[in-house]
Design a protein around this motif. Structure first.
Motif, mmCIF file in Angstrom:
data_model
loop_
_atom_site.group_PDB
_atom_site.id
_atom_site.type_symbol
_atom_site.label_atom_id
_atom_site.label_comp_id
_atom_site.label_asym_id
_atom_site.label_seq_id
_atom_site.Cartn_x
_atom_site.Cartn_y
_atom_site.Cartn_z
ATOM 1 N N ALA A 151 -21.574 -5.073 110.322
ATOM 2 C CA ALA A 151 -21.046 -6.421 110.073
ATOM 3 C C ALA A 151 -20.784 -7.143 111.387
ATOM 4 C CB ALA A 151 -19.772 -6.342 109.239
ATOM 5 N N ARG A 152 -20.314 -6.390 112.376
ATOM 6 C CA ARG A 152 -20.035 -6.978 113.685
ATOM 7 C C ARG A 152 -21.350 -7.457 114.334
ATOM 8 N NH1 ARG A 152 -15.212 -8.177 114.721
ATOM 9 N NH2 ARG A 152 -14.455 -6.174 113.954
ATOM 10 N N VAL A 153 -22.356 -6.603 114.312
ATOM 11 C CA VAL A 153 -23.638 -6.960 114.944
ATOM 12 C C VAL A 153 -24.249 -8.189 114.261
ATOM 13 C CG1 VAL A 153 -26.038 -6.226 115.252
ATOM 14 C CG2 VAL A 153 -24.167 -4.673 115.852
ATOM 15 N N VAL A 154 -24.232 -8.182 112.936
ATOM 16 C CA VAL A 154 -24.820 -9.325 112.216
ATOM 17 C C VAL A 154 -24.051 -10.609 112.556
ATOM 18 C CG1 VAL A 154 -25.342 -10.307 109.933
ATOM 19 C CG2 VAL A 154 -25.726 -7.875 110.366
ATOM 20 N N GLY A 155 -22.749 -10.476 112.667
ATOM 21 C CA GLY A 155 -21.925 -11.646 112.992
ATOM 22 C C GLY A 155 -22.123 -12.129 114.414
ATOM 23 N N VAL A 156 -22.097 -11.196 115.362
ATOM 24 C CA VAL A 156 -22.172 -11.590 116.776
ATOM 25 C C VAL A 156 -23.546 -12.169 117.117
ATOM 26 C CG1 VAL A 156 -22.186 -10.697 119.153
ATOM 27 C CG2 VAL A 156 -20.375 -10.005 117.561
ATOM 28 N N THR A 157 -24.596 -11.630 116.508
ATOM 29 C CA THR A 157 -25.946 -12.115 116.844
ATOM 30 C C THR A 157 -26.301 -13.384 116.073
ATOM 31 O OG1 THR A 157 -26.910 -10.661 115.174
ATOM 32 C CG2 THR A 157 -26.850 -9.831 117.437
ATOM 33 N N LEU A 203 -17.962 -7.892 104.416
ATOM 34 C CA LEU A 203 -17.828 -9.346 104.373
ATOM 35 C C LEU A 203 -16.616 -9.793 105.191
ATOM 36 C CD1 LEU A 203 -18.709 -10.245 100.662
ATOM 37 C CD2 LEU A 203 -20.062 -10.734 102.708
ATOM 38 N N ASP A 204 -15.481 -9.055 105.049
ATOM 39 C CA ASP A 204 -14.275 -9.403 105.819
ATOM 40 C C ASP A 204 -14.601 -9.466 107.318
ATOM 41 O OD1 ASP A 204 -12.814 -9.461 103.507
ATOM 42 O OD2 ASP A 204 -11.962 -7.443 103.773
ATOM 43 N N VAL A 205 -15.239 -8.408 107.778
ATOM 44 C CA VAL A 205 -15.534 -8.322 109.216
ATOM 45 C C VAL A 205 -16.505 -9.439 109.622
ATOM 46 C CG1 VAL A 205 -16.565 -6.891 111.046
ATOM 47 C CG2 VAL A 205 -15.118 -5.838 109.267
ATOM 48 N N TRP A 206 -17.497 -9.625 108.798
ATOM 49 C CA TRP A 206 -18.515 -10.646 109.115
ATOM 50 C C TRP A 206 -17.877 -12.028 109.200
ATOM 51 C CZ3 TRP A 206 -20.679 -14.969 106.666
ATOM 52 C CH2 TRP A 206 -21.860 -15.462 107.235
ATOM 53 N N TYR A 207 -17.072 -12.380 108.185
ATOM 54 C CA TYR A 207 -16.436 -13.703 108.163
ATOM 55 C C TYR A 207 -15.549 -13.911 109.381
ATOM 56 C CZ TYR A 207 -18.071 -15.704 103.827
ATOM 57 O OH TYR A 207 -18.855 -16.292 102.886
ATOM 58 N N GLU A 208 -14.838 -12.882 109.717
ATOM 59 C CA GLU A 208 -13.948 -13.001 110.869
ATOM 60 C C GLU A 208 -14.777 -13.206 112.147
ATOM 61 O OE1 GLU A 208 -11.907 -9.408 112.101
ATOM 62 O OE2 GLU A 208 -11.784 -10.529 113.991
ATOM 63 N N THR A 209 -15.876 -12.470 112.250
ATOM 64 C CA THR A 209 -16.701 -12.553 113.458
ATOM 65 C C THR A 209 -17.352 -13.921 113.617
ATOM 66 O OG1 THR A 209 -17.190 -10.222 113.108
ATOM 67 C CG2 THR A 209 -18.515 -11.353 114.762
ATOM 68 N N VAL A 210 -17.823 -14.479 112.511
ATOM 69 C CA VAL A 210 -18.556 -15.752 112.632
ATOM 70 C C VAL A 210 -17.630 -16.965 112.584
ATOM 71 C CG1 VAL A 210 -20.682 -14.793 111.684
ATOM 72 C CG2 VAL A 210 -19.062 -15.927 110.151
ATOM 73 N N GLY A 211 -16.349 -16.748 112.217
ATOM 74 C CA GLY A 211 -15.410 -17.864 112.195
ATOM 75 C C GLY A 211 -15.581 -18.760 110.986
ATOM 76 N N TYR A 212 -15.926 -18.183 109.857
ATOM 77 C CA TYR A 212 -16.010 -18.938 108.604
ATOM 78 C C TYR A 212 -14.848 -18.488 107.720
ATOM 79 C CZ TYR A 212 -20.977 -19.790 109.880
ATOM 80 O OH TYR A 212 -22.155 -20.127 110.501
ATOM 81 N N ASP A 213 -14.524 -19.324 106.734
ATOM 82 C CA ASP A 213 -13.405 -19.028 105.838
ATOM 83 C C ASP A 213 -13.855 -18.049 104.754
ATOM 84 O OD1 ASP A 213 -10.894 -19.223 104.580
ATOM 85 O OD2 ASP A 213 -11.682 -20.791 103.244
ATOM 86 N N ARG A 214 -13.176 -16.935 104.672
ATOM 87 C CA ARG A 214 -13.575 -15.853 103.758
ATOM 88 C C ARG A 214 -13.527 -16.299 102.291
ATOM 89 N NH1 ARG A 214 -15.267 -12.504 100.785
ATOM 90 N NH2 ARG A 214 -14.887 -10.275 100.755
ATOM 91 N N ARG A 215 -12.574 -17.215 102.002
ATOM 92 C CA ARG A 215 -12.340 -17.611 100.608
ATOM 93 C C ARG A 215 -13.355 -18.676 100.146
ATOM 94 N NH1 ARG A 215 -9.341 -21.510 98.164
ATOM 95 N NH2 ARG A 215 -8.810 -22.356 100.201
ATOM 96 N N THR A 216 -13.537 -19.699 100.966
ATOM 97 C CA THR A 216 -14.399 -20.817 100.554
ATOM 98 C C THR A 216 -15.795 -20.734 101.156
ATOM 99 O OG1 THR A 216 -13.715 -22.125 102.448
ATOM 100 C CG2 THR A 216 -12.422 -22.380 100.418
#
Lengths: 158, 442, 632
Positions: C488-494, C588-601
């Motif tokens: 999740a981190r790699v997908v988010g960071v890249t 999903l939690d990790v990904w959302y946090e990494t990309v800076g999107y809102d987990r809920r919406t």
């Protein structure tokens, strides 16, 4: 003399030579102004580049009424821009179809072997174009005949 | 030392001189008789347009002629030839003896047989002097009437329009360029010109050219008069044969020559517009009166006069003219009525190809297309190569019949390059004329 | 050419309104160039600004954007393609899909950086472009023609050949608005995702034909460009991570993924090659040399990637086909076909019909499985028997689909919609995401990063793809595909890298070098001073724009999950027993946090938007909620 040796079955039709050549000709990337020209020989496939054979008894040179075409130190037949008036006689004299008229500059233009460092050969990623000591030759004929045989058959059956 | 006398300093004469010197390195005497300083007729339109200055027009400066070790009679005309005596008489009475003689006196414009056509202020466009006269009359906004829509007329359309003159072209034939392209091609050219503001009147039978308050009124059998500020006649040319009458030279339309450009009279050669030599495609003798034929004639005759027994395959009839960035060209037997024809037209791109076949050989071709198009310039030379080489196209014939625009694929696959490489005119590497000098520092 | 536009750009966007048949151009400003670069970035900007939520994929006001970038038409490897951005038919959300060939080079040399098409024509037309001549022409004679036939017909009509004419069309599938219709051209190059071809068909645009233009492209530092291009080329040739790609394109994928259990076989029912398959034929050299082949590269490309093949045997012996990409080969395996010659033939039929090869692979594999199990009967299929591996039958199914004949009409809606319509046990065998698309041609149950990427993507397919030179961002060189946190981190960071690559007007395979190297090339072309950080920010900006667009279209995080089969546990092979579903929410939690999107919406957070220079999106996206969010 060193010439542009074409090994057609190495060509992938990427047209990079045209871009590099046009840059030498115009200072911009403008393949319409390239003097090496790549085209297919088998339907849409089997590409190969084609350019001036730098023939010894040069049709373009002898045709020019103002002596605007001369032989460069590397043996290329070259157009002297300040002499050329753009009469286009060279373009119908050359039976190879390798000297052209540029409507924007009003001058003829052709392969000048880039004064001994041909940009097309440098740009070719597959060494289909090499600048080597050799007799000029019909580099494409046999390749094109073989590939085009399929082309003609395909068309006949279509 | 052998003495060559060259009468005529045009393309044929100058190419002959340069070629003689290329071979003999100065081991002969060359005498040039020329009515004008040698210049390139092909570049006069560019002079008229203002692209180049007068100095750029001349092909052989006095220095060049000295370097070639040529004895010159510039401004003189030959008025008589005595083959028995081996002499030429000039208009000032000078008699020149020759060992061999080249007749290369070219051609002159013909004026139409209508009243007023011979007036001094009705112009031809053929010599440098005539070009200068036209040049001095062209003013922005003035109205030019061009009588004739043949090759010569077309070479100067660009110049006239570039000088912001208004232009009306009148032609007796039903189409423009009647001796260069067919009716279908002409329609395309006419449309191109009309779209760019040129007035065209084809099928117009001129009956008189009359003065009209400092202007000229052109009258026709039918239709309205044309009133113009400048009238230019471009209604054809004929070889300058008059001075050769009664000399025993075999003359048809021009001086008949063999494959070495020899006339029937010993040691007398003819070349260029005045010569009637072998046409490469048709095989018959013809007067081409075109620059490329004059150039090849000059080179071949020069070699032969220098003692090289070069046989000439014949001249390929070809013409190219560009008007407002539309290229128009034809090669060989482009009007051969017996030939099989392949053609294609792309009207929206103003592109046209016509191929004329005898068997599976191309005997003629026609091309029209915008200059900027890559395929226009590609096809030009290759069509020439196909006609010139006479290569048999075999299966490519039917391909080209269906794809007359895909010339390159057929040209290359048929092995035309290999066939062309050994096909030369003189069989020796070409040398730039400027590099041919036999005397230095004179 | 606009005098202020940076090097590499033609400087103009070509606008076409099919409803009124009006054609005009729009100047590209230096600010837009620098902010969005081109391609996906430029497309995302236009999509966000011009396609409001009420304009669905099949609304005339939808935009079909075909964009190039500053590299297109220059001597950098693989710079001839186009990026298609539109509101697509599969997800009814943003689409970002790339095809290569010569379209982009020809367009740039005609003087345009992008084409934006809107409206719907009252008659079938094709768009003809040659320098300043741009016309809508009657396409009636082209109707019913596949993509190759369309190109051939226009070559004949215009008397042009080879790369002098580039034609992209959407085949019969596009005409009939098959939901997964693609846009394909230049004999084998396909922008395949999210039903962009259905949009084209909906607009009654049969094809876009571009004659190789005659205009010159200026660049800031030509020598620098050639040197940077050589550096990229050298890296692709000699770096161990790209060397096999350089030599064989995507062909090595088949055996590599088989070894990982990530080659999809028979609709995810197994991950083991059936006994008796000659795997030597499936190696990269086997696939390349098993056919007479000719290099067929895109603009200025030195890769030994794209090829044309001659079929050496079988019922179609002698035919010229496009050498399949990995995705094409894997679609064959998904249908249980293990004969390369048969797959190569079918692959070209799919290109010519003009549908997404992945979607068709999943669809045909699914129908085969369902017919075997009796969930779909022969009668339902109009008498068609579809056995595992039968490519001729698969092609008959394909032809039914693109013509919407019989059951083909339902299948033309794609896997998800067809499965949901049928329901029952058939639906449980279908591979798709709940957003509406299907995965690339892998078994993502053994490649978790791509499963996550596919489900969270905002482009109609995966957004980031396999990580490329990810150590540039401080990520570990190696990580386990079954490590949920790391994945999740790699997908988010890249995230953003692919978007940036896809804005350059270059192929996503020839940009597999360091971002710093790409920036050197971009700066030589444009005269800018891009750093790799700015480049990444530019890509993330595009990603956020597309995400914002999708949120505005109502695509919410609850749809970001795989179908039952897609998210199931492999029953055999190297990934046997690996179960992503247990980790899904955490990933999903990790990904959302990494990309800076809102987990809920699902929305990009206001802070993220500000960081990316997209603060102007905040009112539309967050409205009064922003303040509330700030308090949370």
């Amino acid at each position: 003399m060193k010439v542009l040796r074409i090994t057609p079955d190495r060509c992938t039709g990427c047209m990079r030579c045209e871009l590099a050549c046009s840059y030498m000709q115009t200072g911009t990337f403008q393949p319409a102004k390239s003097v090496i020209r790549v085209s297919p020989f088998e339907a849409y496939a089997s590409y190969a580049p084609y350019t001036c054979p730098q023939c010894a008894e040069a049709w373009c040179l002898t045709a020019c009424p103002v002596e605007a075409i001369t032989v460069s130190p590397v043996g290329a037949k070259v157009v002297l821009d300040d002499v050329c008036v753009g009469c286009k006689l060279c373009t119908i004299a050359c039976p190879y179809g390798t000297i052209f008229y540029n409507a924007e500059t009003g001058k003829a233009f052709k392969c000048n072997l880039c004064d001994g460092q041909p940009a097309c050969a440098e740009a070719c990623p597959t060494q289909a174009i090499e600048y080597v000591e050799a007799e000029t030759h019909d580099w494409l004929g046999a390749f094109a005949a073989e590939r085009a045989a399929r082309h003609l058959t395909t068309l006949a059956s279509a | 030392m052998v003495r060559h006398v060259i009468v005529g300093g045009g393309t044929a004469g100058m190419n002959a001189i340069t070629t003689i010197r290329q071979y003999d390195k100065g081991a002969s005497e060359i005498v040039l008789v020329a009515s004008e300083r040698p210049y390139a007729r092909m570049v006069l339109p560019y002079y008229l347009k203002g692209d180049i200055s007068e100095a750029h027009v001349y092909t052989a400066t006095p220095a060049r002629l000295r370097a070639l070790d040529v004895q010159t009679y510039i401004g003189r005309r030959a008025v008589g030839l005595d083959p028995q005596a081996g002499t030429v008489t000039l208009d000032d009475g000078t008699q020149l003896a020759y060992d061999d003689l080249l007749i290369a006196t070219g051609s002159s414009p013909v004026r139409p047989p209508v009243p007023g056509a011979d007036a001094a202020d009705v112009y031809s466009f053929w010599t440098l002097e005539q070009a200068q006269a036209v040049l001095h009359r062209l003013r922005p906004g003035c109205h030019v009437a061009m009588v004739g829509a043949g090759f010569i007329a077309f070479t100067i359309l660009n110049a006239i329009l570039a000088r912001q003159a208004r232009l009306t072209v009148v032609e007796i034939a039903p189409q423009v360029l009647p001796r260069m392209i067919d009716a279908q091609g002409a329609k395309l050219v006419e449309e191109w010109l009309r779209q760019r503001g040129v007035h065209l009147r084809t099928g117009a039978n001129l009956t008189a050219i009359e003065p009209a308050d400092g202007r000229k009124r052109l009258r026709f059998q039918e239709g309205e008069d044309v009133v113009a500020d400048v009238v230019i006649l471009a209604t054809g040319i004929r070889p300058n044969l008059e001075w050769l009458e009664g000399t025993g030279l075999a003359i048809n339309r021009g001086v008949l020559v063999d494959e070495h450009l020899r006339s029937n009279v010993p040691n007398v050669y003819a070349a260029g517009d005045i010569a009637e030599g072998r046409d490469l495609v048709r095989g018959e003798a013809a007067v081409h009166a075109i620059e490329p034929t004059a150039m090849e004639h000059g080179r071949v005759v020069g070699a032969n006069m220098a003692g090289q027994p070069v046989a000439y395959r014949g001249s390929l009839l070809m013409n190219i003219v560009e008007v407002l960035d539309l290229e128009i060209a034809s090669f060989g037997a482009w009007d051969d009525p017996q030939a099989e024809v392949s053609q294609a037209l792309v009207p929206e791109r103003f592109a046209y190809r016509k191929l004329l076949w005898r068997g599976d050989r191309l005997v003629g071709a026609m091309l029209i297309g915008p200059s900027r198009e890559v395929w226009t310039s590609n096809d030009l030379g290759m069509l020439k190569g196909l006609v010139q080489s006479g290569i048999r196209l075999g299966a490519w014939k039917s391909y080209l019949h269906h794809h007359p625009f895909d010339v390159k694929r057929a040209f290359i696959a048929a092995g035309t390059t290999a066939r062309l490489l050994p096909q030369t005119v003189l069989g020796s590497p070409s040398v730039p004329a400027a590099a041919v000098a036999v005397r230095r520092g004179v | 050419m606009g005098s202020t536009v940076p090097g590499g750009y033609a400087g103009k966007i070509l606008r076409v309104d099919l409803s009124t048949e009006r054609i005009w151009t729009e100047e590209l400003t230096p600010e837009v160039c620098r902010t969005y670069v081109g391609g996906a970035g430029l497309g995302a900007k236009i999509l966000w600004e011009e396609v409001p939520p009420e304009v669905g994929w099949d609304h005339p006001d939808n935009r079909l954007i075909m964009a190039t970038g500053p590299f297109a038409g220059l001597p950098i490897w693989g710079t001839g393609g186009l990026t298609v951005v539109t509101r697509g038919a599969m997800t009814n959300g943003a689409t970002n899909t790339q095809a290569n060939g010569f379209f982009g080079a020809n367009l740039k040399h005609s003087g345009y950086d992008a084409i934006v098409i809107q409206g719907r024509a009252s008659r079938w037309v094709y768009l003809y472009i040659y320098d300043d001549t741009v016309e809508l022409r009657d396409a009636t004679p082209l109707l019913g023609k596949d993509t190759w036939e369309t190109q051939q017909a226009l070559e004949q009509l215009l008397h042009l050949s080879g790369h002098q004419l580039s034609v992209y069309s959407s085949g019969v599938a596009g005409e009939n608005q098959v939901r997964f219709a693609a846009i394909a051209g230049d004999y084998g190059h396909v922008a395949s995702k999210n039903g962009c071809g259905a949009v084209m068909g909906n607009k009654r645009l049969k094809a876009v034909a571009i004659v190789r233009g005659t205009k010159g492209l200026r660049v800031a530092d030509p020598r620098g460009l050639m040197l940077a291009a050589e550096e990229i080329a050298d890296d692709l040739k000699y770096d161990p991570s790209t060397r096999s790609l350089y030599e064989y394109g995507t062909l090595p994928g088949v055996m590599n993924l088989l070894r990982l259990g990530a080659l999809p076989i028979k609709n995810y029912t197994t991950n083991v090659a059936p006994p008796g398959v000659d795997l030597d034929k499936w190696t990269a050299p086997g696939l390349r040399n098993g056919f007479p082949h000719r290099g067929y590269q895109c603009n200025a490309c030195g890769m030994h990637h794209c090829h044309t093949q001659v079929l050496p045997a079988g019922p179609h012996q002698g035919e010229l086909v496009d050498e399949p990409e990995y995705e094409g080969w894997s679609a064959g395996w998904a249908m249980g076909c293990t004969d390369p010659v048969a797959v190569a033939w079918l692959n070209t039929q799919i290109d010519r019909a003009c549908v997404d090869v992945n979607e068709f692979g999943w669809l045909a594999g699914w129908v085969m499985e369902c017919q075997e199990k009796g969930y779909i009967t022969k009668e339902q299929l109009g008498g068609l028997e579809l056995r595992w591996g039968d490519v001729e039958a698969a092609n008959r199914l394909l032809q039914m689909i693109i013509r919407r004949e019989g059951f083909g009409d339902l299948l033309a809606e794609g896997v998800k919609r067809a499965a949901e319509r049928l329901g029952g046990p058939a639906a449980e065998c279908a591979i798709y995401t709940l957003v509406g698309n299907t995965p690339r041609g892998h078994d993502h149950r053994a490649r978790w990063e791509e499963l996550l990427d596919t489900c969270t993507g905002s482009s109609g397919t995966l957004d980031s793809g396999p990580p490329v030179r990810h150590t540039e961002w401080g990520l570990p060189a190696r990580f386990s595909t079954f490590d949920p946190e790391a994945v999740a981190r790699v997908v988010g960071v890249t995230r953003g890298r692919r978007h940036f690559e896809d804005s350059l007007g270059a192929c996503i395979f020839t940009t597999r070098t360091y971002m710093a190297t790409l920036c050197r090339a971009l700066n030589a072309v444009t005269g800018w001073d891009f750093t790799k950080e700015e480049a990444m920010r530019c890509g993330r900006r595009t990603a956020a724009l597309l995400r914002a667009f999708n949120v505005r279209c109502g695509i919410t995080p609850d749809l970001e999950r795989p179908s039952k089969r897609y998210g199931s546990v492999p029953v055999d092979g190297p990934a046997k027993g690996q179960d992503i579903s247990k980790h899904w929410e955490h990933m999903l939690d990790v990904w959302y946090e990494t990309v800076g999107y809102d987990r809920r919406t699902g929305k990009p957070l206001p802070a993220t938007l500000r960081e990316l220079g997209l603060e102007h999106l905040i009112p539309a996206l967050w409205g009064s909620e922003e303040a509330a969010h700030a308090r949370r």
